[in-house]
Enzyme design. Structure first.
Site, mmCIF file in Angstrom:
data_model
loop_
_atom_site.group_PDB
_atom_site.id
_atom_site.type_symbol
_atom_site.label_atom_id
_atom_site.label_comp_id
_atom_site.label_asym_id
_atom_site.label_seq_id
_atom_site.Cartn_x
_atom_site.Cartn_y
_atom_site.Cartn_z
ATOM 1 N N ARG A 230 -4.291 -0.867 0.997
ATOM 2 C CA ARG A 230 -3.719 -1.832 0.727
ATOM 3 C C ARG A 230 -3.020 -0.619 -0.418
ATOM 4 O O ARG A 230 -3.034 0.037 -0.865
ATOM 5 C CB ARG A 230 -4.737 -2.117 -0.070
ATOM 6 C CG ARG A 230 -5.221 -3.682 0.716
ATOM 7 C CD ARG A 230 -4.459 -4.813 0.754
ATOM 8 N NE ARG A 230 -5.449 -5.754 1.493
ATOM 9 C CZ ARG A 230 -4.948 -5.977 2.313
ATOM 10 N NH1 ARG A 230 -3.939 -5.592 3.080
ATOM 11 N NH2 ARG A 230 -5.217 -7.265 3.577
ATOM 12 N N GLU A 259 3.151 -7.020 -2.983
ATOM 13 C CA GLU A 259 4.372 -7.166 -1.912
ATOM 14 C C GLU A 259 4.568 -8.728 -1.891
ATOM 15 O O GLU A 259 3.825 -10.141 -2.535
ATOM 16 C CB GLU A 259 3.598 -7.154 -0.743
ATOM 17 C CG GLU A 259 3.102 -5.960 0.190
ATOM 18 C CD GLU A 259 2.109 -5.682 1.270
ATOM 19 O OE1 GLU A 259 1.832 -7.059 1.618
ATOM 20 O OE2 GLU A 259 1.779 -5.098 1.193
ATOM 21 N N HIS A 277 4.736 -3.624 5.702
ATOM 22 C CA HIS A 277 3.256 -4.574 6.494
ATOM 23 C C HIS A 277 3.090 -4.676 7.205
ATOM 24 O O HIS A 277 2.876 -6.550 7.822
ATOM 25 C CB HIS A 277 2.407 -5.065 5.692
ATOM 26 C CG HIS A 277 1.241 -5.608 5.254
ATOM 27 N ND1 HIS A 277 0.013 -5.671 3.675
ATOM 28 C CD2 HIS A 277 0.329 -5.922 6.047
ATOM 29 C CE1 HIS A 277 -0.670 -6.320 4.142
ATOM 30 N NE2 HIS A 277 -1.014 -5.425 5.184
HETATM 31 C C1 8YV Z 1 -2.508 -8.965 7.222
HETATM 32 C C2 8YV Z 1 -3.699 -6.682 6.906
HETATM 33 O O1 8YV Z 1 -0.920 -8.090 7.991
HETATM 34 O O2 8YV Z 1 -6.232 -7.135 8.760
HETATM 35 C C3 8YV Z 1 -5.666 -7.126 6.739
HETATM 36 O O3 8YV Z 1 -6.355 -6.484 5.722
HETATM 37 O O4 8YV Z 1 -3.610 -6.444 5.932
HETATM 38 C C4 8YV Z 1 -3.064 -6.733 7.753
HETATM 39 O O5 8YV Z 1 -3.679 -6.699 9.039
HETATM 40 C C5 8YV Z 1 -2.950 -9.718 6.626
HETATM 41 O O6 8YV Z 1 -4.181 -10.151 7.069
HETATM 42 C C6 8YV Z 1 -1.662 -10.300 6.712
HETATM 43 O O7 8YV Z 1 -1.645 -11.125 8.198
#
Ligand code: 8YV
Length: 318
Positions: A230, A259, A277
């Site tokens: 993150r 973001e 991302h």
């Molecule tokens: C996705 C993520 O971009 O699973 C996560 O925590 O950050 C990513 O796989 C996010 O969930 C948005 O769909």
């Protein structure tokens, strides 16, 4: 009092398969942002699917809320502790994305040290024929030692891949694990022991800005930072300074503090390799995430049993 009929709240910009799966079972109310739900609709909502900020205040407003099915493994945007207190189930999508995200972590590391995106741009812009070979890269993966910050499911998949690259791996996590990798007792000690640091921890208060100026200094002038966890985990201002003044050599980032906004100072740095991302963003993996989120939501509303509850809510499972 009669049970409130299921009605699901979802952000309109959402994975199409998740929308279709949920719509096939329940009426859905689409909103631009979850907290934009009107007071008159709030009491009709029994479930949230997808992603978006779910604060304790929003949970309190949704008086009939029963489940939050997060589309993703990271659920730092949800106040899961508050949800658990109110008997609201929170689920996420572990496992189904781990290998995909780990693949991208290694790709991003290669992009960062061997400048592959810049080399491709060199070719595409005609500079190979016009001006000659792309310059030799100052950095290489060979001879590096890698530290993984956070050895959960994704961290383990990254470690497995790095072993195939013949790179020594060590790690720092809250708890020491029974794994064949060296453990360092703090993040700073890990940064000091390696020259390549890969962030694979969840976001949230416990990790916020934990990769700070001191950790970057400990990583050193040959240091490479990779972040697929993150954006909030890294002190972005400190990272920009460290990349600009040579405190570390380079960084590869798939995630950012705010973001989709990426600081121009970061974009301007030639030693930063940046992705929007995308680590889990293949059709196959997002489909698997959508199915798991939908299956969780349906299982909780119909049977009172979630497939993959987050730890804070595991005790709510029948
Ligand atoms: C996705 C993520 O971009 O699973 C996560 O925590 O950050 C990513 O796989 C996010 O969930 C948005 O769909």
């Amino acid at each position: 009092m009669p049970e409130t009929a299921p009605r699901v709240l979802m952000q309109s910009r959402m994975n199409e398969r998740l929308k279709a799966r949920v719509e096939a079972e329940f009426p859905v109310l689409y909103v631009d942002r979850l907290d934009a739900v009107s007071d008159s609709d709030a009491s009709s909502i029994t479930a949230i699917a997808g992603w978006g900020d779910v604060s304790s205040a929003l949970i309190d407003r949704l008086t009939n809320l029963k489940v939050i099915a997060n589309f993703g493994v990271g659920y730092d945007a949800i106040d899961a502790g508050h949800a658990a207190q109110k008997g609201v189930m929170v689920t996420n999508t572990p496992d189904v994305l781990s290998a995909e995200v780990a693949d991208v972590a290694v790709g991003l590391l290669l992009n960062t040290v061997r400048e592959l995106p810049r080399a491709e741009t060199h070719l595409r812009e005609g500079n190979w024929a016009r001006a000659g070979a792309y310059p030799l890269t100052g950095l290489t993966l060979r001879g590096r030692s890698v530290g993984i910050y956070g050895l959960g499911r994704i961290g383990m998949e990254i470690a497995k891949r790095l072993a195939a690259f013949d790179l020594p791996v060590s790690y720092y996590a809250r708890h020491r694990k029974d794994v064949p990798y060296a453990y360092e007792a703090s993040l700073e000690a890990l940064a000091r022991a390696v020259d390549t640091l890969i962030v694979a921890v969840p976001g949230g208060a416990a990790t916020e800005k934990s990769v700070d100026a001191e950790v970057l200094r400990a990583l050193g002038p040959q240091g490479v930072l990779i972040n697929i966890g993150r954006g909030t985990v890294v002190d972005e201002a400190a990272l920009i300074d460290a990349l600009a003044d040579g405190t570390i050599a380079a960084a590869g980032l798939d995630v950012f503090a705010n973001e989709p906004h990426v600081p121009q100072a970061l974009i301007d740095l030639p030693n930063a390799s940046l992705l929007p991302h995308v680590a889990s963003a293949s059709v196959a993996t997002r489909d698997a995430m959508a199915d798991l989120a939908a299956d969780n939501l349906i299982a909780w509303l119909r049977k009172g049993r979630a497939l993959t509850p987050v730890p804070e809510c595991a005790h709510l499972n029948r």
